[in-house]
Design an enzyme around this catalytic site. Structure first.
Site, PDB file in Angstrom:
ATOM      1  N   GLY A  10       0.813  -1.136   0.265  1.00  0.00           N
ATOM      2  CA  GLY A  10      -0.107   0.064   0.067  1.00  0.00           C
ATOM      3  C   GLY A  10       0.815   1.183   0.192  1.00  0.00           C
ATOM      4  O   GLY A  10       1.842   1.263   0.978  1.00  0.00           O
ATOM      5  N   GLY A  11       0.524   2.070  -1.011  1.00  0.00           N
ATOM      6  CA  GLY A  11       1.520   3.320  -1.175  1.00  0.00           C
ATOM      7  C   GLY A  11       0.593   4.660  -0.870  1.00  0.00           C
ATOM      8  O   GLY A  11       1.104   5.728  -1.419  1.00  0.00           O
ATOM      9  N   SER A  32       2.684  -1.540  -4.361  1.00  0.00           N
ATOM     10  CA  SER A  32       1.441  -0.833  -4.509  1.00  0.00           C
ATOM     11  C   SER A  32       0.870  -1.330  -5.886  1.00  0.00           C
ATOM     12  O   SER A  32       1.500  -1.223  -6.858  1.00  0.00           O
ATOM     13  CB  SER A  32       1.667   0.585  -4.545  1.00  0.00           C
ATOM     14  OG  SER A  32       0.369   1.306  -4.610  1.00  0.00           O
ATOM     15  N   HIS A  40      -6.281   6.352  -3.004  1.00  0.00           N
ATOM     16  CA  HIS A  40      -7.241   7.033  -2.671  1.00  0.00           C
ATOM     17  C   HIS A  40      -7.045   8.187  -1.746  1.00  0.00           C
ATOM     18  O   HIS A  40      -7.798   9.234  -1.585  1.00  0.00           O
ATOM     19  CB  HIS A  40      -8.187   6.042  -2.226  1.00  0.00           C
ATOM     20  CG  HIS A  40      -9.703   6.842  -2.089  1.00  0.00           C
ATOM     21  ND1 HIS A  40     -10.287   7.152  -3.236  1.00  0.00           N
ATOM     22  CD2 HIS A  40     -10.371   7.034  -1.080  1.00  0.00           C
ATOM     23  CE1 HIS A  40     -11.427   7.793  -2.919  1.00  0.00           C
ATOM     24  NE2 HIS A  40     -11.520   7.616  -1.611  1.00  0.00           N
ATOM     25  N   GLY A  47      -9.644  17.381   5.353  1.00  0.00           N
ATOM     26  CA  GLY A  47      -8.441  17.718   6.187  1.00  0.00           C
ATOM     27  C   GLY A  47      -7.873  16.650   7.223  1.00  0.00           C
ATOM     28  O   GLY A  47      -8.877  15.602   7.254  1.00  0.00           O
ATOM     29  N   HIS A 227     -21.711   8.840   3.198  1.00  0.00           N
ATOM     30  CA  HIS A 227     -21.512  10.314   2.961  1.00  0.00           C
ATOM     31  C   HIS A 227     -22.640  11.003   2.951  1.00  0.00           C
ATOM     32  O   HIS A 227     -23.293  10.547   1.881  1.00  0.00           O
ATOM     33  CB  HIS A 227     -20.177  10.685   2.286  1.00  0.00           C
ATOM     34  CG  HIS A 227     -19.625  11.836   2.674  1.00  0.00           C
ATOM     35  ND1 HIS A 227     -20.472  13.228   2.413  1.00  0.00           N
ATOM     36  CD2 HIS A 227     -18.582  12.334   3.424  1.00  0.00           C
ATOM     37  CE1 HIS A 227     -19.790  14.519   2.700  1.00  0.00           C
ATOM     38  NE2 HIS A 227     -18.509  13.773   3.385  1.00  0.00           N
ATOM     39  N   ARG A 243     -19.749  22.154   3.854  1.00  0.00           N
ATOM     40  CA  ARG A 243     -20.649  22.400   4.970  1.00  0.00           C
ATOM     41  C   ARG A 243     -19.702  23.115   5.918  1.00  0.00           C
ATOM     42  O   ARG A 243     -20.210  24.000   6.778  1.00  0.00           O
ATOM     43  CB  ARG A 243     -21.339  21.232   5.630  1.00  0.00           C
ATOM     44  CG  ARG A 243     -22.614  21.081   4.700  1.00  0.00           C
ATOM     45  CD  ARG A 243     -23.110  19.483   4.969  1.00  0.00           C
ATOM     46  NE  ARG A 243     -22.117  18.514   4.690  1.00  0.00           N
ATOM     47  CZ  ARG A 243     -22.006  17.349   5.413  1.00  0.00           C
ATOM     48  NH1 ARG A 243     -22.660  17.371   6.426  1.00  0.00           N
ATOM     49  NH2 ARG A 243     -21.078  16.658   4.951  1.00  0.00           N
ATOM     50  N   HIS A 336     -18.716   5.766   1.775  1.00  0.00           N
ATOM     51  CA  HIS A 336     -17.899   6.548   1.895  1.00  0.00           C
ATOM     52  C   HIS A 336     -16.570   5.777   2.445  1.00  0.00           C
ATOM     53  O   HIS A 336     -15.352   6.201   2.133  1.00  0.00           O
ATOM     54  CB  HIS A 336     -18.196   8.065   2.607  1.00  0.00           C
ATOM     55  CG  HIS A 336     -17.015   8.717   2.359  1.00  0.00           C
ATOM     56  ND1 HIS A 336     -16.434   9.463   1.181  1.00  0.00           N
ATOM     57  CD2 HIS A 336     -16.324   9.495   3.400  1.00  0.00           C
ATOM     58  CE1 HIS A 336     -15.361  10.152   1.835  1.00  0.00           C
ATOM     59  NE2 HIS A 336     -15.233  10.244   3.026  1.00  0.00           N
ATOM     60  N   LEU A 377      -7.840  10.659   8.125  1.00  0.00           N
ATOM     61  CA  LEU A 377      -6.406  11.048   7.614  1.00  0.00           C
ATOM     62  C   LEU A 377      -5.571  11.269   8.820  1.00  0.00           C
ATOM     63  O   LEU A 377      -4.340  10.676   8.657  1.00  0.00           O
ATOM     64  CB  LEU A 377      -6.623  12.534   6.896  1.00  0.00           C
ATOM     65  CG  LEU A 377      -7.296  12.494   5.643  1.00  0.00           C
ATOM     66  CD1 LEU A 377      -7.165  13.899   4.961  1.00  0.00           C
ATOM     67  CD2 LEU A 377      -6.727  11.568   4.648  1.00  0.00           C
TER      68      LEU A 377
HETATM   69  C1  LIG Z   1     -13.248  10.943  -2.172  1.00  0.00           C
HETATM   70  C2  LIG Z   1     -12.723  10.746  -0.440  1.00  0.00           C
HETATM   71  C3  LIG Z   1     -12.294  11.957   0.310  1.00  0.00           C
HETATM   72  C4  LIG Z   1     -11.821  11.589   1.808  1.00  0.00           C
HETATM   73  N1  LIG Z   1     -11.775  12.797   2.325  1.00  0.00           N
HETATM   74  C5  LIG Z   1     -11.145  12.776   3.729  1.00  0.00           C
HETATM   75  C6  LIG Z   1     -10.949  13.918   4.683  1.00  0.00           C
HETATM   76  O1  LIG Z   1     -10.948  14.904   4.131  1.00  0.00           O
HETATM   77  N2  LIG Z   1     -10.450  13.321   5.739  1.00  0.00           N
HETATM   78  C7  LIG Z   1     -10.572  12.372   6.207  1.00  0.00           C
HETATM   79  O2  LIG Z   1      -9.939  12.137   7.473  1.00  0.00           O
HETATM   80  N3  LIG Z   1     -10.526  11.225   5.415  1.00  0.00           N
HETATM   81  C8  LIG Z   1     -11.083  11.158   4.047  1.00  0.00           C
HETATM   82  N4  LIG Z   1     -11.298  10.179   3.318  1.00  0.00           N
HETATM   83  C9  LIG Z   1     -10.943   8.996   4.162  1.00  0.00           C
HETATM   84  C10 LIG Z   1      -9.455   8.820   3.836  1.00  0.00           C
HETATM   85  O3  LIG Z   1      -8.910   9.583   2.619  1.00  0.00           O
HETATM   86  C11 LIG Z   1      -8.802   7.464   3.794  1.00  0.00           C
HETATM   87  O4  LIG Z   1      -9.386   6.468   4.684  1.00  0.00           O
HETATM   88  C12 LIG Z   1      -7.319   7.101   3.682  1.00  0.00           C
HETATM   89  O5  LIG Z   1      -6.599   8.163   2.702  1.00  0.00           O
HETATM   90  C13 LIG Z   1      -7.102   5.984   3.392  1.00  0.00           C
HETATM   91  O6  LIG Z   1      -5.594   5.641   3.629  1.00  0.00           O
HETATM   92  P1  LIG Z   1      -4.913   4.254   3.402  1.00  0.00           P
HETATM   93  O7  LIG Z   1      -3.326   4.727   3.199  1.00  0.00           O
HETATM   94  O8  LIG Z   1      -5.311   3.411   4.390  1.00  0.00           O
HETATM   95  O9  LIG Z   1      -5.204   3.646   2.170  1.00  0.00           O
HETATM   96  P2  LIG Z   1      -5.419   4.299   0.451  1.00  0.00           P
HETATM   97  O10 LIG Z   1      -4.882   5.615   0.308  1.00  0.00           O
HETATM   98  O11 LIG Z   1      -6.655   3.954  -0.244  1.00  0.00           O
HETATM   99  O12 LIG Z   1      -4.061   3.328  -0.268  1.00  0.00           O
HETATM  100  C14 LIG Z   1      -4.193   2.132  -0.428  1.00  0.00           C
HETATM  101  C15 LIG Z   1      -3.068   1.460  -1.261  1.00  0.00           C
HETATM  102  O13 LIG Z   1      -3.197  -0.067  -1.093  1.00  0.00           O
HETATM  103  C16 LIG Z   1      -2.676  -0.421  -2.368  1.00  0.00           C
HETATM  104  N5  LIG Z   1      -3.384  -1.750  -2.922  1.00  0.00           N
HETATM  105  C17 LIG Z   1      -4.394  -2.008  -2.405  1.00  0.00           C
HETATM  106  N6  LIG Z   1      -4.624  -3.312  -2.846  1.00  0.00           N
HETATM  107  C18 LIG Z   1      -3.553  -3.966  -3.147  1.00  0.00           C
HETATM  108  C19 LIG Z   1      -3.214  -5.129  -3.692  1.00  0.00           C
HETATM  109  N7  LIG Z   1      -3.630  -5.999  -3.881  1.00  0.00           N
HETATM  110  N8  LIG Z   1      -1.619  -5.226  -4.161  1.00  0.00           N
HETATM  111  C20 LIG Z   1      -0.857  -4.111  -3.621  1.00  0.00           C
HETATM  112  N9  LIG Z   1      -1.260  -2.805  -3.385  1.00  0.00           N
HETATM  113  C21 LIG Z   1      -2.546  -2.664  -2.887  1.00  0.00           C
HETATM  114  C22 LIG Z   1      -3.008   0.825  -3.243  1.00  0.00           C
HETATM  115  O14 LIG Z   1      -2.216   0.592  -4.437  1.00  0.00           O
HETATM  116  C23 LIG Z   1      -2.601   1.803  -2.421  1.00  0.00           C
HETATM  117  O15 LIG Z   1      -1.602   2.475  -2.784  1.00  0.00           O
HETATM  118  C24 LIG Z   1     -11.785  10.446   2.229  1.00  0.00           C
HETATM  119  C25 LIG Z   1     -11.914   9.161   1.430  1.00  0.00           C
HETATM  120  C26 LIG Z   1     -12.540   9.625  -0.119  1.00  0.00           C
HETATM  121  C27 LIG Z   1     -12.938   8.224  -0.788  1.00  0.00           C
END
Ligand SMILES: Cc1cc2nc3c(=O)[nH]c(=O)nc-3n(C[C@H](O)[C@H](O)[C@H](O)COP(=O)(O)OP(=O)(O)OC[C@H]3O[C@@H](n4cnc5c(N)ncnc54)[C@H](O)[C@@H]3O)c2cc1C
Length: 558
Positions: A10-11, A32, A40, A47, A227, A243, A336, A377
């Site tokens: 995961g990156g 990744s 994502h 924020g 959401h 909002r 969401h 985040l």
């Molecule tokens: C549109 C949107 C807006 C958001 N806004 C906010 C906000 O303002 N504030 C807040 O607190 N939260 C927000 N969230 C939630 C928050 O962004 C996410 O919960 C958080 O960024 C997830 O980060 P993560 O590092 O856990 O995973 P991600 O950023 O989803 O990264 C997952 C990684 O896993 C890798 N991966 C997945 N499966 C595999 C596999 N089989 N093999 C190899 N690699 C794999 C992908 O390549 C990716 O690099 C938002 C979410 C969305 C969808």
């Protein structure tokens, strides 16, 4: 066979923060499936929460989070989240994150739902993007080895401990065995089990499902966040920042209807409350068109909208053909965020020695039954950092994969059909996926009933049987997306099954889980986590204790 001390899958923000925070000199690799900067996390707008304000306090952040999660969150974990928050925000600033600022030069903070103070640090409304790019640069500078477009297929577990990873390299079409002393799953959420979701196409919960298959315990899968404000039709997110900056919600008769449901917090009540209120308005005939309400920003003025909400401004124009400075935006709720995930302790350890998990993939239970805006985040960087610092201590001296590898390779071979071409009318991954996501959106959504949940469980079981008979045309070749779709669908079905199953079992309403046939919270019977393991005959559910240290459950009103 490839070897690194530490392998992070995961990156996104979690994975990169862990990579940057690993002890100096550690040999770290990040795998990744998409290019890291396309994760994502980069789509997050609103924020990162942290109690930095003069009037704010860690105690208040802690309380808001406990209450926001309807008392299901583990208070020891929430304490870690809230107390480490301010330091991590300053650390990111030192790394080069360009936070938006107050006139006197401090990081500016905005209000998000369920918060008692303006608490979310942001960079306009591209907060996730800027932090992701900063961490990516840091990871490159630290010499982290990146494997982009490498797809985790299976975890190899020998004598109960992690022994390696089986990974498909998209560019070469080769299957690789990756060994390490310790691995971290940071693979994000699984919103794509739903048809209506704000999540990116890559959010198929691979890490969560693969760990579950390998013996990891999952927790609280029934808690799914919807959401309130996504563009009607496409479900592209319109950030809560809209909002937070003062946007109003109106129904078809021009009422700010949140006055009926949350008279104090109004539009800034937590997301579960606002999403239910919108659907209630629509159900009672006060929706617009075939089921939406209006998010109105026009009174904020052109300057505030273009400066503070540039992305919202663009998204509304491009995807809804609405100029938000002049007209209200049509919105509807959609999936969401996944509160459930791989159960971990405060050091991000799973029940499998040598395997850690953090971020949206994991459930350390900082969000309980409903996450507050800005806390996810924060979780990625606080627990990504903890995982990175702790990883080598969790290293296991496992044996190399032997029987687990043989079994995994046999399962891999069984995916492919022996050269038989696809016939018209044959079952397909896309047909199964479409049926699955419809079932989940229609029957495991904001308002749930026992009867519909039971139907959902049966429908998903039938889809899993269909999936079991599917094959991918033979030939391991580069960029085999049919294969990737097949692998992802297997994960989605696995997670749909336990999401619907856990929701069926929980006969109360709490946070984002609302049962119309059991509309009240029931602390006497249900103040516990739902834990699930994969048994031979399907999921095996049990109850797990909730850590309650500071705040006893109270009625939750806004
Ligand atoms: C549109 C949107 C807006 C958001 N806004 C906010 C906000 O303002 N504030 C807040 O607190 N939260 C927000 N969230 C939630 C928050 O962004 C996410 O919960 C958080 O960024 C997830 O980060 P993560 O590092 O856990 O995973 P991600 O950023 O989803 O990264 C997952 C990684 O896993 C890798 N991966 C997945 N499966 C595999 C596999 N089989 N093999 C190899 N690699 C794999 C992908 O390549 C990716 O690099 C938002 C979410 C969305 C969808």
């Amino acid at each position: 066979m490839i070897f690194h001390d530490v392998v992070i899958v995961g990156g996104g923000l979690t994975g990169l923060m862990a990579a940057v925070e690993a002890p100096p000199g550690t040999d770290v690799a990040v795998i990744s499936k998409i290019y890291p900067t396309r994760s994502h996390s980069g789509a997050a707008q609103g924020g990162f929460n942290a109690a930095l304000g003069d009037d704010d306090s860690v105690e208040d952040h802690l309380f808001d989070t406990v209450k926001g999660g309807d008392y299901l969150g583990d208070q020891d974990a929430i304490e870690v989240l809230c107390s480490e928050g301010p330091e991590v925000i300053r650390q990111l600033e030192r790394m080069g994150v360009p936070w938006s600022r107050t006139p006197d030069g401090r990081p500016a903070q905005r209000s998000l739902g369920g918060a008692g103070f303006p608490r979310a640090c942001y960079a306009a409304d591209i907060s996730g993007h800027v932090v992701l790019h900063t961490l990516y640069e840091r990871a490159l500078a630290a010499g982290v080895r990146i494997y982009p477009e490498w797809h985790l297929v299976e975890l190899l577990v020998e004598d109960g401990a992690l022994a390696g990873l089986l990974v498909y390299d998209l560019a070469t079409g080769r299957l690789e065995v990756v060994r390490c002393r310790v691995a971290l799953l940071a693979t994000g959420g699984y919103g794509r089990i739903f048809r209506k979701t704000t999540n990116g196409h890559a959010n198929t919960g691979d890490g969560t499902a693969i760990a579950y298959r390998a013996g990891a315990v999952l927790a609280d899968m029934e808690f799914v966040q919807f959401h309130p404000t996504t563009l009607c039709g496409t479900n592209i997110l319109i950030s809560e920042a809209a909002r937070g900056e003062g946007g109003y919600l109106f129904n078809a008769v021009g009422e700010r209807f949140m006055a009926r449901y949350a008279p104090q917090k109004m539009e800034l009540a937590p997301r579960d409350v606002v999403s239910r209120s919108i659907f209630q308005e629509i159900k009672e005939g006060r929706g617009l068109g075939n089921g939406y309400v209006h998010l109105d920003l026009t009174h904020l003025g052109v300057d505030k909208i273009t400066r503070r909400l540039p992305q919202v401004n663009d998204l509304a124009r491009i995807y809804a053909a609405v100029d938000p400075t002049q007209a209200p935006i049509p919105i509807e709720p959609a999936q969401h965020y996944s509160m459930g995930g791989i159960r971990v302790n405060l050091s991000c350890e799973t029940n499998i020695p040598g395997l850690l998990a953090a971020g949206e993939t994991a459930n350390v239970s900082v969000h309980g039954a409903n996450r507050l805006g800005g806390n996810s985040l924060l979780e990625t960087v606080v627990f990504g950092r903890r995982a990175g610092r702790h990883m080598l201590k969790a290293a296991d001296h496992s044996s190399p994969p032997r029987s687990s590898l043989e079994l995994a390779l046999a399962r891999w071979q069984a995916i492919f059909s022996a050269g038989k071409p696809q016939e018209p009318g044959d079952d397909s991954a896309s047909a199964i996926r479409d049926a699955m996501s419809r079932t989940m959106t229609d029957k495991v959504g904001v308002f749930r009933t026992g009867e519909e949940l039971r139907e959902a469980v049966e429908e998903i079981a039938a889809l899993r049987r269909r999936y079991g008979a599917l094959r991918v045309p033979a030939g391991e070749h580069p960029f085999n997306y049919q294969l990737i779709e097949h692998l992802e669908l297997g994960c989605l079905l696995e997670l749909s099954e336990v999401t619907a199953g856990a929701a069926y079992r929980r006969t109360e309403s709490r946070g984002a889980h609302y049962r119309m046939d059991h509309p009240l919270r029931d602390d006497a019977n249900w103040l516990h986590h739902t834990l699930v393991r994969r048994g031979g005959a399907g999921p095996v559910y049990e109850a797990g204790p909730v850590s309650i240290t500071r705040f006893q459950p109270e009625t939750r009103g806004y």
